[in-house]
Design a protein around this motif. Sequence first.
Motif, PDB file in Angstrom:
ATOM      1  N   ARG A 145     -26.707 -20.428  33.999  1.00 37.94           N
ATOM      2  CA  ARG A 145     -27.600 -21.552  33.699  1.00 37.94           C
ATOM      3  C   ARG A 145     -27.193 -22.300  32.438  1.00 37.94           C
ATOM      4  O   ARG A 145     -27.466 -23.490  32.318  1.00 37.94           O
ATOM      5  CB  ARG A 145     -29.047 -21.087  33.629  1.00 37.94           C
ATOM      6  CG  ARG A 145     -29.359 -20.126  32.519  1.00 37.94           C
ATOM      7  CD  ARG A 145     -30.780 -19.637  32.682  1.00 37.94           C
ATOM      8  NE  ARG A 145     -31.189 -18.761  31.593  1.00 37.94           N
ATOM      9  CZ  ARG A 145     -32.430 -18.418  31.386  1.00 37.94           C
ATOM     10  NH1 ARG A 145     -33.394 -18.877  32.169  1.00 37.94           N
ATOM     11  NH2 ARG A 145     -32.744 -17.623  30.402  1.00 37.94           N
ATOM     12  N   TYR A 160     -27.260 -26.352  32.130  1.00 36.40           N
ATOM     13  CA  TYR A 160     -27.999 -27.000  31.043  1.00 36.40           C
ATOM     14  C   TYR A 160     -27.056 -27.885  30.220  1.00 36.40           C
ATOM     15  O   TYR A 160     -27.383 -29.030  29.905  1.00 36.40           O
ATOM     16  CB  TYR A 160     -28.659 -25.939  30.165  1.00 36.40           C
ATOM     17  CG  TYR A 160     -29.467 -26.498  29.026  1.00 36.40           C
ATOM     18  CD1 TYR A 160     -30.770 -26.930  29.222  1.00 36.40           C
ATOM     19  CD2 TYR A 160     -28.922 -26.600  27.744  1.00 36.40           C
ATOM     20  CE1 TYR A 160     -31.514 -27.455  28.175  1.00 36.40           C
ATOM     21  CE2 TYR A 160     -29.661 -27.120  26.694  1.00 36.40           C
ATOM     22  CZ  TYR A 160     -30.955 -27.546  26.910  1.00 36.40           C
ATOM     23  OH  TYR A 160     -31.684 -28.070  25.865  1.00 36.40           O
ATOM     24  N   ASN A 188     -31.424 -23.989  28.068  1.00 38.95           N
ATOM     25  CA  ASN A 188     -30.921 -23.165  29.167  1.00 38.95           C
ATOM     26  C   ASN A 188     -31.970 -22.781  30.196  1.00 38.95           C
ATOM     27  O   ASN A 188     -31.658 -22.060  31.140  1.00 38.95           O
ATOM     28  CB  ASN A 188     -30.210 -21.914  28.643  1.00 38.95           C
ATOM     29  CG  ASN A 188     -29.090 -22.257  27.703  1.00 38.95           C
ATOM     30  OD1 ASN A 188     -28.318 -23.175  27.965  1.00 38.95           O
ATOM     31  ND2 ASN A 188     -29.015 -21.559  26.597  1.00 38.95           N
TER      32      ASN A 188
END
Length: 165
Positions: free
Chosen positions: A30, A34, A91
């Motif tokens: 992730r 992000y 994130n």
Amino acid sequence: MEDFQMTTQDNAAQNTDRDLVLTRLIDAPREKLYAAWTQPELLTQWFAPKPWSTPKAVLDVRVGGASVVTMADENGTEYPNPGQYLEVVPNEKLVFTDAYIGDWAPSAKPFMTVVLTFTPEAGKTRYTAIVHHWTAEDRKTHEEMGFHEGWGQCTDQLEELVKRI
């Protein structure tokens, strides 16, 4: 395209006549997803559905911070998209809207608020974009503009990018 799903949200917690949803399980951490949303040099590589491009992105990633993401058509005509961040959880989550254009200055015509989440799942990331529209008519307009196809293609481009970085 594994585990790919785009639907109009049918959860009672959401307003089904105003929301469009894209969700996909992406084989990347992730943090990379992000970063691709919050670093201009990455966002410009995937944000517009080809053959369109994203020549510029100015991002002040903080609550109340402005963003202007400029897309360009095949002829080079530019379309700036100003907005503002409402929530930033590194994130994990980004929430932004075009109802404001930075530091709580109202826009001329609010259209949508986007909630992006990046959730770990089975060693991958569940990427979800929920697009809340101000009216059911705005949602219908966005859908007819090609939401599913355009956001789907952009997510393909995002996925390709995060696998390279």
